[in-house]
Write a protein that holds these residues in place. Sequence first.
Motif, short mmCIF file in Angstrom:
data_model
loop_
_atom_site.label_atom_id
_atom_site.label_comp_id
_atom_site.label_asym_id
_atom_site.label_seq_id
_atom_site.Cartn_x
_atom_site.Cartn_y
_atom_site.Cartn_z
N GLN A 1 -24.33 -16.49 7.00
CA GLN A 1 -24.23 -15.02 6.99
C GLN A 1 -25.21 -14.42 5.99
OE1 GLN A 1 -20.15 -13.90 6.34
NE2 GLN A 1 -19.74 -13.86 8.54
N PHE A 2 -25.38 -15.06 4.85
CA PHE A 2 -26.36 -14.58 3.87
C PHE A 2 -27.76 -14.62 4.46
CE2 PHE A 2 -29.44 -15.52 0.53
CZ PHE A 2 -29.33 -14.36 -0.22
N LEU A 3 -28.11 -15.71 5.13
CA LEU A 3 -29.43 -15.82 5.74
C LEU A 3 -29.64 -14.79 6.84
CD1 LEU A 3 -29.77 -19.71 5.89
CD2 LEU A 3 -30.84 -18.14 4.27
N ILE A 4 -28.60 -14.50 7.61
CA ILE A 4 -28.70 -13.47 8.65
C ILE A 4 -28.87 -12.09 8.02
CG2 ILE A 4 -27.41 -12.29 10.49
CD1 ILE A 4 -26.37 -15.05 11.34
N LEU A 5 -28.21 -11.84 6.90
CA LEU A 5 -28.41 -10.57 6.20
C LEU A 5 -29.84 -10.42 5.70
CD1 LEU A 5 -25.11 -10.19 4.15
CD2 LEU A 5 -25.93 -8.71 5.98
#
Length: 89
Positions: free
Chosen positions: A56-60
């Motif tokens: 999720q951090f990488l997608i953000l």
Amino acid sequence: MLAVPFILMPVLSGLIEYFAIYTGICPMYGGVVLPWTCPPIISGLLIGGVRTAILQFLILVLSFFVYLPFVRMVDRTYVKQEQEAQNQE
């Protein structure tokens, strides 16, 4: 102009998440339902563990870089309009 990343980013994030689950990078989710107000990284930690939170951090981060050129175009347009309005005064 902002409609392009607004439509593109959910598709990209869905495909990335599908690929992560399909390849086993992230675990299958167990049906835990969190409130929609739960922040993204915390929700990933609660639903799928650390790997899902990292994803999720990488997608953000990816979302930031997808939106950035479009936001810059809008900003340039507004600066140009503001300068034209100041020159007319």
